[in-house]
Enzyme design. Structure first.
Site, PDB file in Angstrom:
ATOM      1  N   ASP A  62       0.839  -1.205   0.000  1.00 39.09           N
ATOM      2  CA  ASP A  62       0.000   0.000   0.000  1.00 39.09           C
ATOM      3  C   ASP A  62       0.875   1.257   0.000  1.00 39.09           C
ATOM      4  O   ASP A  62       2.037   1.208  -0.413  1.00 39.09           O
ATOM      5  CB  ASP A  62      -0.953  -0.051   1.212  1.00 39.09           C
ATOM      6  CG  ASP A  62      -2.295   0.593   0.915  1.00 39.09           C
ATOM      7  OD1 ASP A  62      -2.301   1.789   0.571  1.00 39.09           O
ATOM      8  OD2 ASP A  62      -3.331  -0.080   1.020  1.00 39.09           O
ATOM      9  N   SER A 104     -11.042  -0.924  -1.889  1.00 40.45           N
ATOM     10  CA  SER A 104      -9.838  -0.796  -1.061  1.00 40.45           C
ATOM     11  C   SER A 104     -10.139  -0.980   0.423  1.00 40.45           C
ATOM     12  O   SER A 104      -9.283  -1.431   1.175  1.00 40.45           O
ATOM     13  CB  SER A 104      -9.237   0.610  -1.204  1.00 40.45           C
ATOM     14  OG  SER A 104      -8.291   0.668  -2.227  1.00 40.45           O
ATOM     15  N   HIS A 142      -4.001   6.250   2.705  1.00 38.58           N
ATOM     16  CA  HIS A 142      -4.660   5.008   2.296  1.00 38.58           C
ATOM     17  C   HIS A 142      -4.093   3.782   3.018  1.00 38.58           C
ATOM     18  O   HIS A 142      -4.838   2.936   3.528  1.00 38.58           O
ATOM     19  CB  HIS A 142      -4.492   4.905   0.774  1.00 38.58           C
ATOM     20  CG  HIS A 142      -5.234   3.797   0.103  1.00 38.58           C
ATOM     21  ND1 HIS A 142      -4.739   2.520   0.010  1.00 38.58           N
ATOM     22  CD2 HIS A 142      -6.423   3.782  -0.552  1.00 38.58           C
ATOM     23  CE1 HIS A 142      -5.606   1.775  -0.668  1.00 38.58           C
ATOM     24  NE2 HIS A 142      -6.629   2.518  -1.024  1.00 38.58           N
TER      25      HIS A 142
END
Ligand SMILES: *[C@@H]1O[C@H](CO)[C@@H](O)[C@H](O)[C@H]1NC(C)=O
Ligand SMILES: *[C@@H]1O[C@H](CO)[C@@H](O)[C@H](O)[C@H]1NC(C)=O
Ligand SMILES: *[C@@H]1O[C@H](CO)[C@@H](O)[C@H](O)[C@H]1NC(C)=O
Ligand SMILES: *[C@@H]1O[C@H](CO)[C@@H](O)[C@H](O)[C@H]1NC(C)=O
Ligand SMILES: *[C@@H]1O[C@H](CO)[C@@H](O)[C@H](O)[C@H]1NC(C)=O
Ligand SMILES: *[C@@H]1O[C@H](CO)[C@@H](O)[C@H](O)[C@H]1NC(C)=O
Ligand SMILES: *[C@@H]1O[C@H](CO)[C@@H](O)[C@H](O)[C@H]1NC(C)=O
Ligand SMILES: *[C@@H]1O[C@H](CO)[C@@H](O)[C@H](O)[C@H]1NC(C)=O
Length: 729
Positions: A122, A520, A187
């Site tokens: 990520d 996600s 994220h």
């Protein structure tokens, strides 16, 4: 390196008896032979893959790439690709400081058992987040070979100190604010804390409620592999992370990233994942945010757990009260006072020269600022035509009183509105338009956001969630499963604002927690559930864990009705797979559909992949059988893309429950099909015992070219083992 591009040069699997250093020097001399000298090879070399499989990435001219692909030992040369994070667009990132309201399905506490290490590919991680506190955790197991890599970091406050929760952090990128795996996008912190975040008690803010934030499996240890930045995720970095993570000793890998659906021999995630499952590492991936278009799902290789996104039973709701006393529900983070004003439709707020389609979409270039001022503007909105942030910014600058944006696909997703307003679904927009057309003077009142719990129905499939079937395997139902992926609250990077109060980056709002949406966010929920199952059954194969998650998934919502899609219609298994994850049930699935690595290879043969392509995917030399027959895989769902005549499918279940258990088949056949299950009863005498059964599909009429769905359930006293069925004529 003028005229050169980056390529990935894949040279196959790695033999256990070959030392990684030997691999590196032989790859370096292979490259030197192409580019002319050792020095040039050093300059053009990117990553080398040497632990789990072999190869490298390098800057090459087209000619050099071509020469290399004909070099003995090279299996395939492919261009380095950029993949994307699977959140809804970054401008739709929304957040609310300190707000956390656990939904019912988020708040179950899962007890910890054996140690499970989850690797996350990520954008990095914010190690100081309370979610990564290691309070109460035991020592890191000795088998762990990963590290906390701070190479090149000179600023002491940027250094990542791993602990017993966050046990690894490697970086594969040169761009970004930090030189290590510290998260400059948010994220990665969000996905990682969703998987294995510790419990963090919260306070309420903006009147939106309070609760405790926690990961799906708080007992998990996590390791970050930073392969993505805001610019995307390069495939050569992804492969390097797979190579390290497999060798470091992760048990599960989680990838909330992807691109267009690709053939497996072109797909770095399919290739990396194959090497992972060879080492019994389950790989959980986001299915993509390209829905609701059919066949949009990506990361669909049969050895991957492919995850769709659905809503939870908590909404951030904005009430819109019309002059006729009817109240519509919208979604937004809207912190403004109650606002009443008259409504104006996009078509009435546009310049006289405007094209009517563009006007009703509220294209900013055709809106008349003078007509918008002081009004609540109503748009049939399409974020692909005009980004939300541009429209909101313009309306705010022009002094609009409010805004109502109608769009089914995004109306579930909460985002920050700098003026009173909300997204509404098309059904609500229809009511609104009926009201405006029935009255000459129309007004509405927009209320601030409130938190609504126990929303029914939930879950529903998110509009943006990518749909099956996967273009590369029509015979495998994809996605596999759905998990919460809409308005998910989890930890956030302190370096990244959760929203911009003025949308101009001059008033950034920061928070330790943020609410965002996407497959996600669904993927780490499924990963957390898989980690929980793995902790209880450490010896299970990735296929067995995946089977447990799938056969225990729920295909009904909290109203006990079949799962609905974003627009209120019944959703199909091509939207939700086997259903919504049910982690506690998955720990005790009764039976599993297990699959070996060899069976995946045979399935590739039967799916039309030739030996060259299979070598690219697996690094192995495979001799496909002369006539491999129809594709068959011991998969927990059954899909028949062209059912012409009576067709039988064999499946084998392994008893992982009580030694003496008896299961009976209950089938609901797809429309127009007779389903015969033989034998209809499975009587096991031992745990670990395998029994095969045959499922025969008899078409009762000429089937249409449309997919039809059904299910097969094996039931014992306390357990249901459910498989979705999909057939097409
Ligand atoms: C070190 O990094 C922190 C966090 O990014 C930053 O605020 C600070 O200015 C940096 N210090 C130096 C000397 O660069
Ligand atoms: C809401 O109303 C109060 C009292 O009238 C006012 O002080 C405040 O500025 C308003 N807030 C917003 C965001 O308009
Ligand atoms: C309006 O503009 C769109 C492109 O933005 C175009 O596709 C459409 O044909 C136009 N419609 C009319 C009525 O001119
Ligand atoms: C709206 O106004 C027009 C013209 O003034 C009038 O004929 C019509 O009846 C009105 N409609 C409604 C629903 O009040
Ligand atoms: C979040 O809550 C903490 C503790 O109540 C407070 O100190 C902090 O200022 C809050 N953050 C924001 C961005 O409101
Ligand atoms: C294998 O399939 C690929 C893609 O269809 C093709 O380019 C290649 O020539 C095939 N190789 C062999 C040995 O048939
Ligand atoms: C289980 O045991 C019973 C009784 O001994 C036997 O009849 C049956 O065939 C066995 N089942 C299997 C699947 O081996
Ligand atoms: C099915 O299609 C075939 C060929 O088109 C036709 O001969 C047959 O009568 C059809 N059967 C039914 C039950 O409609």
């Amino acid at each position: 390196m003028a005229g050169s591009k980056k390529y990935v040069v894949y040279t196959g699997g790695k033999r256990e008896d070959v030392d990684p250093a030997t691999v590196v020097s032989s790859l370096a001399s292979m490259l030197a032979g192409i580019v002319g000298s050792d020095d040039e090879a050093t300059a053009s070399m990117g990553f080398t893959y040497k632990k789990a499989f072999t190869g490298f990435s390098a800057w090459l001219t087209e000619d050099q790439a071509e020469t290399l692909s004909a070099t003995p030992g090279v299996v395939k040369v492919f261009p380095n690709r950029m993949l994307q994070l699977q959140t809804t667009h970054s401008w739709d990132f929304v957040g609310t400081p300190n707000v956390t309201v656990p939904s019912k399905n988020e708040s179950k506490t899962l007890p910890a058992a054996a140690d499970v290490i989850v690797g996350v590919l990520d954008t990095g991680v914010w190690p100081e987040s309370k979610s990564f506190s290691d309070a109460g955790m035991s020592e890191v197991p000795a088998r762990w070979k990963g590290t906390c890599d701070n190479k090149g970091v000179t600023n002491a406050s940027v250094i990542i100190n791993c602990n017993k929760k966050l046990i690894g952090a490697r970086n594969y990128l040169t761009d970004g604010e930090f030189k290590n795996a510290r998260d400059d996008a948010g994220h990665g912190t969000h996905t990682t804390s969703t998987i294995g975040g510790a419990l963090v008690p919260q306070v309420s803010e903006f009147g939106l409620g309070a609760g405790t934030a926690r990961g799906g499996f708080p007992g998990a240890r996590v390791a970050m592999y930073r392969v993505c930045s805001e610019a995307g995720c390069a495939s050569d970095a992804i492969l390097a992370a797979f190579d390290d993570a497999i060798d470091d000793g992760v048990d599960i890998l989680s990838l909330s990233l992807g691109g267009l659906p690709l053939a497996y021999d072109e797909d770095p995630i399919a290739i990396g994942s194959f090497h992972a499952i060879e080492r019994k590492i389950l790989v959980s991936c986001a299915g993509g945010n390209s829905g609701p278009a059919a066949s949009s799902v990506s990361n669909g290789a049969p050895w991957i757990l492919t995850v769709a996104a659905s809503t939870i039973d908590r909404h951030f709701s904005v009430d819109i009260k019309l002059g006729n006393d009817k109240t519509l529900q919208g979604t937004a983070l809207n912190f403004e006072n109650i606002t009443s004003a008259s409504l104006i439709l996009g078509k009435d707020a546009s310049l006289s020269s405007a094209n009517s389609t563009q006007a009703s979409l509220c294209l900013v270039t055709v809106l008349d600022p003078a007509k918008v001022k002081g009004k609540i503007i109503v748009c049939e909105f399409d974020p692909l035509v005009i980004p939300t942030i541009i429209l909101l910014k313009s309306l705010n600058n022009w002094g609009a009183a409010g805004v109502i944006l109608g769009n089914d696909v995004i109306a579930d997703i909460v985002r920050y509105f700098p003026l009173p307003g909300a997204f509404i679904k098309k059904a609500a927009l229809k009511d609104l338009l009926a009201y405006t057309s029935s009255s000459n003077s129309t007004a509405a009142t927009i209320f601030p956001t409130k938190t609504v719990l126990d929303v029914e129905p939930a879950p529903t499939v998110a509009g943006f969630s990518s749909r099956g079937p996967h273009i590369e395997n029509l015979d495998i139902l994809k996605p596999d499963i759905t998990a919460p992926g809409v308005n998910i609250l989890a930890a956030w990077s302190a370096a990244v604002p959760v929203f911009l109060e003025d949308l101009d980056a001059t008033k950034p709002v920061f928070s330790d927690f943020n609410i965002i949406s996407g497959t996600s966010m669904a993927c780490p929920h499924a990963t957390g559930a898989a980690a929980y199952v793995k902790s209880i059954h450490p010896d299970w194969s990735p296929a067995a864990i995946k089977s447990a998650l799938m056969t225990t998934a729920k295909s009904v919502d909290n109203e006990k009705k079949p799962l609905k899609d974003f627009d209120g219609s019944d959703a199909t298994p091509f939207a939700f797979g086997a259903g919504q994850i049910s982690p506690l049930d998955a720990a005790n699935p009764g039976l599993v559909y297990d699959t070996s690595v060899e069976e995946y290879l045979l399935h590739l043969c039967a799916s039309g992949y030739n030996a060259t392509q299979i070598a690219v995917i697996s690094g192995r030399t495979v001799r496909c059988p002369e006539s491999p027959g129809a594709p068959k895989l011991n998969y927990p769902s059954v899909t028949i893309p062209e059912l012409k005549n009576q067709t039988s499918v064999v499946r084998t279940v392994t008893n992982v429950g009580a030694p003496k258990s008896v299961y009976r088949a209950i089938g609901s056949p797809p429309l127009g099909i007779e389903l015969i299950v033989s034998p209809g009863t499975l009587a096991f005498n031992a745990t670990g015992q395998k029994i095969a059964y045959t499922l025969t599909f008899v078409p009762l009429q000429n089937l249409s070219k449309k997919w039809a769905f059904g299910e097969l359930i094996w039931t014992s006293d306390s357990i249901s083992v459910r498989s979705p069925l999909a057939v097409k004529g």
